[in-house]
Write an enzyme that holds these catalytic residues in place. Structure first.
Site: not given
Length: 229
Positions: A9-11, A45, A122-123
């Site tokens: 995942d990225a964030y 977030r 990622s989204n």
């Protein structure tokens, strides 16, 4: 079946989502914001994630950049900062320049040295992810950057996890999926990936039936975990 690829995942996992608000708070003339940036970053977030879940559940999709802006607008209003157009613009600009966590470059290098492929799932929209990877300087350590936007729905919808197999031609059990988001690690576990939850804040396990296979406090331990699985 041995692990052949680590997918991140990225964030919040590779990129510090709080760094945009933190950097804005450190700038001259933002002393009032400096006392509130942590609360705003946390709420931003939370709403960003909630909006992805609601959109996935209802089928009313928009890209992650729209969701990110909507989450920020909500947080600014709660903090009494909705009228500060300059702050809003600066926060959004900085979101395209998020910092990677300090251990990320060396961790990715170690995985590559062991012969593992590496990727992001990622989204985030393709443009956002390209900017984040470029800002962090880790593009040469990744074999692919995969966006959920290509299937028009957000994680944890299974169609997003399907994208890894489509791109790399691997079985689910060859994939080690790594996320700092508990819900994402649970979703990936239910899908059939091997999973690691990066629990940076020492939170308790969610009360769900498909916990991640491993839990770690940061990404530095990941090469060792991948070697054990």
């Amino acid at each position: 079946m041995a692990i052949s690829i680590c997918v991140f995942d990225a964030y919040g996992t590779l990129f510090d989502v709080g760094s945009a608000a933190r950097r804005a708070a450190e700038e001259p003339g933002r002393e009032a914001f400096a006392a509130r940036w942590q609360a705003l970053a946390e709420l931003w977030r939370q709403k960003q994630l909630q909006y992805t879940w609601l959109r996935a559940a209802t089928g009313v999709h928009s890209d992650f950049w729209r969701v990110t802006q909507d989450g920020l607008d909500y947080a600014l209003e709660v903090e009494g900062l909705a009228g500060d157009a300059d702050l809003r613009a600066r926060l959004l600009q900085l979101y395209w320049e998020l910092e990677a966590y300090p251990e990320v470059p060396a961790m990715l290098e170690a995985l590559k040295a062991e012969g593992l492929a590496t990727a992001i799932l990622s989204n985030g929209s393709p443009a956002m992810l390209e900017a984040a990877v470029g800002s962090a300087g880790i593009g040469d350590r990744l074999d692919a950057v995969i966006s959920a936007e290509s299937c028009g729905v957000f994680k944890p919808d299974y169609r997003v996890y399907d994208l890894v197999g489509h791109r790399f031609g691997v079985a689910a059990r060859e994939v080690l999926f790594v996320s700092s988001n508990g819900w994402d690690a649970w979703g990936a576990t239910a899908y059939g990936f091997r999973t690691v939850w990066v629990n940076r804040r020492g939170e308790p396990l969610d009360r769900l039936t498909m916990p991640p296979e491993r839990v770690t406090g940061d990404l530095a331990a990941l090469p060792g975990i991948a070697a054990e699985l």
